[in-house]
Motif scaffolding. Structure first.
Motif, short mmCIF file in Angstrom:
data_model
loop_
_atom_site.label_atom_id
_atom_site.label_comp_id
_atom_site.label_asym_id
_atom_site.label_seq_id
_atom_site.Cartn_x
_atom_site.Cartn_y
_atom_site.Cartn_z
N ALA A 100 26.99 40.21 26.19
CA ALA A 100 26.99 40.88 27.48
C ALA A 100 27.69 39.92 28.43
N TRP A 101 28.83 40.32 28.95
CA TRP A 101 29.81 39.38 29.50
C TRP A 101 29.89 39.54 31.02
N ALA A 102 29.76 38.42 31.73
CA ALA A 102 29.73 38.48 33.19
C ALA A 102 31.12 38.72 33.78
N ALA A 103 32.13 38.03 33.28
CA ALA A 103 33.50 38.15 33.79
C ALA A 103 33.55 37.97 35.31
N ASN A 104 32.83 36.97 35.82
CA ASN A 104 32.81 36.75 37.27
C ASN A 104 33.39 35.41 37.70
N THR A 105 34.07 34.71 36.77
CA THR A 105 34.79 33.48 37.11
C THR A 105 36.17 33.55 36.48
N PRO A 106 37.13 32.80 36.99
CA PRO A 106 38.46 32.78 36.36
C PRO A 106 38.40 32.36 34.89
N GLU A 107 37.51 31.42 34.57
CA GLU A 107 37.38 30.95 33.18
C GLU A 107 36.91 32.08 32.28
N GLN A 108 35.91 32.85 32.74
CA GLN A 108 35.42 33.96 31.92
C GLN A 108 36.47 35.07 31.82
N LYS A 109 37.11 35.40 32.93
CA LYS A 109 38.09 36.49 32.94
C LYS A 109 39.29 36.20 32.03
N ARG A 110 39.57 34.92 31.84
CA ARG A 110 40.72 34.59 30.98
C ARG A 110 40.42 34.86 29.51
N TYR A 111 39.13 35.04 29.16
CA TYR A 111 38.77 35.35 27.78
C TYR A 111 38.30 36.80 27.61
N ARG A 112 37.86 37.41 28.69
CA ARG A 112 37.57 38.84 28.69
C ARG A 112 37.63 39.30 30.14
N SER A 113 38.53 40.22 30.42
CA SER A 113 38.89 40.49 31.81
C SER A 113 37.87 41.35 32.55
N THR A 114 37.00 42.06 31.83
CA THR A 114 36.03 42.94 32.48
C THR A 114 34.62 42.62 31.99
N ASN A 115 33.64 42.95 32.82
CA ASN A 115 32.27 42.64 32.46
C ASN A 115 31.68 43.72 31.56
N SER A 116 30.52 43.41 30.98
CA SER A 116 29.80 44.36 30.13
C SER A 116 28.32 44.03 30.20
N THR A 117 27.50 45.01 29.94
CA THR A 117 26.05 44.80 29.93
C THR A 117 25.43 45.05 28.57
#
Length: 690
Positions: free
Chosen positions: A299-316
């Motif tokens: 379940a991916w936050a995608a709320n930092t540039p580091e996270q977004k570079r590995y998955r661009s959108t969040n998920s729950t």
């Protein structure tokens, strides 16, 4: 607590699946990566923009003598080839240690097989049989596989699910050996006869998924060299590595803040490996496994540039449901926000020692590793080539700090220290000649030169503004910062042990030509559905920082796509090929390519293809086998001197349901002991003379 049922659900049947895979694969294997915005939003140059800086063709041809240095690039100190037994003690991938037989691999190319055919098709004069199938018991006390009564405990001791990277390592006698196979992900929709009705049942189902993934290491035996293998139940080297196996982090990023969690405040011990795709076998006999689509397990936050570079959108939520009961898969939790940073590495496993702790090498960078393949440089250091399998991402290589030696113990530390590089390419044709159709430029080739740009040297970051920890944990951002060249989904990248030339499978990119990825000389086809293969020649030695490159194949069916290219070989004489994925080599240095996505692009089953690299047969593509309906061809191993070919068959019948299966591979209705008559089973298959 409510756990989401992981049965088949409505999948997004839209254009993103046309370029490569079925929607089922997109959902389960890579969490619909192509539906999300491109992770690489950098403004790095494309080939068109840097073409003016390319070498001229004359300059490239003038490098012939320097390029010849690569002919010795596979040599260990003392002159022993890296792909044969030497001081390290174990042969490399695709090479049998034992005295070879005399069978050879002469064959007449197969005609393409319609994607609807549920059969494993081999050339005339050959036959096939599985060595091991999903669920086959590995230990004496392991229960026989019962598809109607699966348990996590049983699956943890049975051969795992979707088979990917494969190697067959023979012992000195040639009559015994060890088989190693990755298990990339699971297909719940065809694995279970009934739906899980309660949360407790769904949790058990989720734990079966954990046990079905990872790797299997299995002893094998045979009657004589050149004969087919059987697996040994209860073999001394038998081992399952799963999502719960403990791994050690090595290298400069181990113990840093980015990899610490509430469960591991040291940042040095990781439970499990995820998304194990392709891999490689080292000259000292260990297995390298690439952690590829790890992001989809969280379940991916995608709320930092580091996270977004590995998955661009969040998920729950995820397809496995683990985040509902295992907090480390919920990256929204502050205690486990770093858990995804502990995946995306090259894993090294010793198949000879079932008690050894496998390792994740942070010095080799963190991204969606398809795999890693090692060759020994002229100075004795080892070089690993790697691809980041996502749209607009990069090619990398790692050069060890230390040199290979006669001590296997020392060799086991080689990948923990060294320098990491990323590739920057230049084309040598005017931008106006790269039209997007695939039409060759006026010089008759798509080609040019390139540089390996350092990200670390002497174990330290050389990227301005990045610490060493940041370079190795957020490698994609560091590569963006140094201006690496966006590529078309680099999958397997492997050096030829005979020549040192490096072959990169660029599987395809149906979005090529958009604003984020305009066509260029190395990615010359708008809406590239069929993929291509690039040949790199190191021009300053295997560990050097300059190379020449050319496109070996522009894939497709010549009868449909007029701009296919086969290194100048007459296209009317080749087998149609689409979506190159994994590569291997035989003892003569020929390239072998397995495919993933041909059914959705050229309408044929995926298969295995031989490609000549030298002389009049350079570019000649010949189909050797085709896998069953809806399956992917993985992990090719070519023991041509013994007349043997091995492949892993992944996700056969993936578009079915348990009530309406679309494949019955490999048992095909058999009621023999151990068979599953009514469902498909990912398997490792051997092909040999009938």
């Amino acid at each position: 607590m409510t756990i989401i049922e992981n049965s088949r659900r409505s999948l997004p049947l839209i254009d993103h699946a046309r370029g490569k895979r079925s929607p089922v694969t997109c959902e389960l294997k890579c969490a619909n990566a192509c539906l999300h915005p491109v992770c690489n939003t950098s403004s790095n140059e494309t080939f068109q923009e840097v073409a003016a800086a390319a070498f001229s063709r004359r300059a490239l041809l003038g490098l012939g003598a320097a390029g010849a240095v690569a002919l010795t690039a596979a040599a260990l100190r003392g002159g022993t080839p890296a792909s044969t037994p030497g001081a390290a003690g174990v042969g490399g991938p695709g090479v049998a240690v034992a005295k070879p037989g005399t069978a050879g691999l002469a064959f007449g190319p197969n005609a393409p097989v319609a994607a609807s055919v549920d059969d494993f098709t081999v050339p005339a004069g050959y036959t096939w049989q599985p060595i091991i199938r999903w669920g086959d018991p590995l230990f004496a006390a392991t229960p026989a596989f019962d598809i109607a009564a699966q348990t996590p405990a049983a699956q943890a001791e049975q051969f795992g699910y979707n088979a990917d990277y494969l190697d067959i390592l023979a012992d000195a006698s040639g009559k015994t050996g060890v088989l190693v196979n990755n298990h990339e992900y699971v297909n719940p929709n065809i694995m279970f006869p009934t739906a899980a009705a309660t949360d407790a049942e769904k949790r058990v189902r989720g734990d079966i998924y954990k046990a079905a993934q990872g790797l299997s290491i299995v002893d094998i035996t045979r009657e004589a060299v050149g004969r087919p293998w059987s697996y040994v139940r209860g073999g001394k080297r038998n081992r399952r590595i799963t999502v719960e196996t403990v791994f050690e982090l090595t290298g400069p990023a181990a113990g840093t803040a980015s990899v610490k969690t509430a469960a591991d405040p040291e940042g040095r011990w990781v439970h499990g490996t995820l998304g194990n795709c392709a891999g490689g076998t080292t000259p000292w006999g260990t297995i390298l496994s690439g952690e590829e689509n790890f992001d989809g397990y969280f379940a991916w936050a995608a709320n930092t540039p580091e996270q977004k570079r590995y998955r661009s959108t969040n998920s729950t939520s995820t397809t496995t449901g683990w985040e509902a009961y295992d907090p480390r898969f919920n990256a929204h939790d502050a205690d486990y926000v770093n858990e995804p940073n502990r995946f995306g590495y090259i894993v090294e496993i010793d198949p000879q020692d079932p008690t050894s702790t496998p390792r994740k090498h942070t010095a080799m960078g963190r991204f969606k590793h398809e795999g890693a393949n090692v060759i020994v440089a002229e100075d004795g250091r080892v070089v690993a080539y790697m691809g980041d399998d996502e749209r607009n991402d990069y090619l990398y290589k790692f050069v060890s700090k230390n040199t290979i030696s006669g001590s296997r113990k020392k060799n086991l530390t080689l990948l923990s220290e060294g320098d990491l590089y990323v590739a920057k390419f230049s084309g040598d044709s005017p931008a106006a000649e790269i039209s997007g159709t695939g039409k060759l430029p006026s010089d008759g080739e798509f080609d040019g030169s390139g540089q390996w740009i350092p990200l670390t040297q002497n174990g330290q970051s050389v990227v301005p503004g990045f610490t060493t920890e940041q370079v190795l944990v957020f490698t994609r951002l560091a590569a963006d910062a140094v201006g690496a060249t966006k590529m078309d989904r680099p999958e397997d990248v492997e050096p030829n042990p005979q020549t040192g030339k490096v072959y990169a499978a660029l599987t395809n990119n149906s979005a090529r030509g958009g604003a984020s990825s305009p066509v260029d000389e190395a990615n010359p086809v708008t809406g590239n559905r069929y993929g291509h293969v690039i040949e790199l020649t190191e021009t300053a030695g295997q560990a050097g920082t300059t190379f020449a490159w050319s496109i070996l194949l522009v894939c497709g069916d010549p009868a449909v796509f007029p701009y296919t290219y086969f290194a100048g070989f007459p296209k009317q004489l080749v087998s149609p090929i689409s979506c190159p994925d994994n590569v291997a080599f035989d003892s003569e240095g020929n390239l072998w390519i397995s495919t993933d996505g041909a059914p959705s692009t050229i309408g044929y089953s995926d298969g295995l293809f031989k490609v000549g690299l030298e002389g009049p047969n350079r570019g000649r593509v010949e189909q050797f086998l085709a896998v069953p309906r809806e399956a992917e061809t993985c992990g090719p191993v070519i023991h041509d001197q013994e007349g043997l070919v091995f492949v892993a068959v992944q996700h056969p019948g993936e578009n079915g349901t348990f009530a309406a299966q679309t494949s019955l591979f490999p048992d095909y209705g058999s009621t023999a002991a151990g068979a599953v008559p009514n469902a498909p089973r990912p398997s490792v298959v051997q092909v040999f003379r009938a």
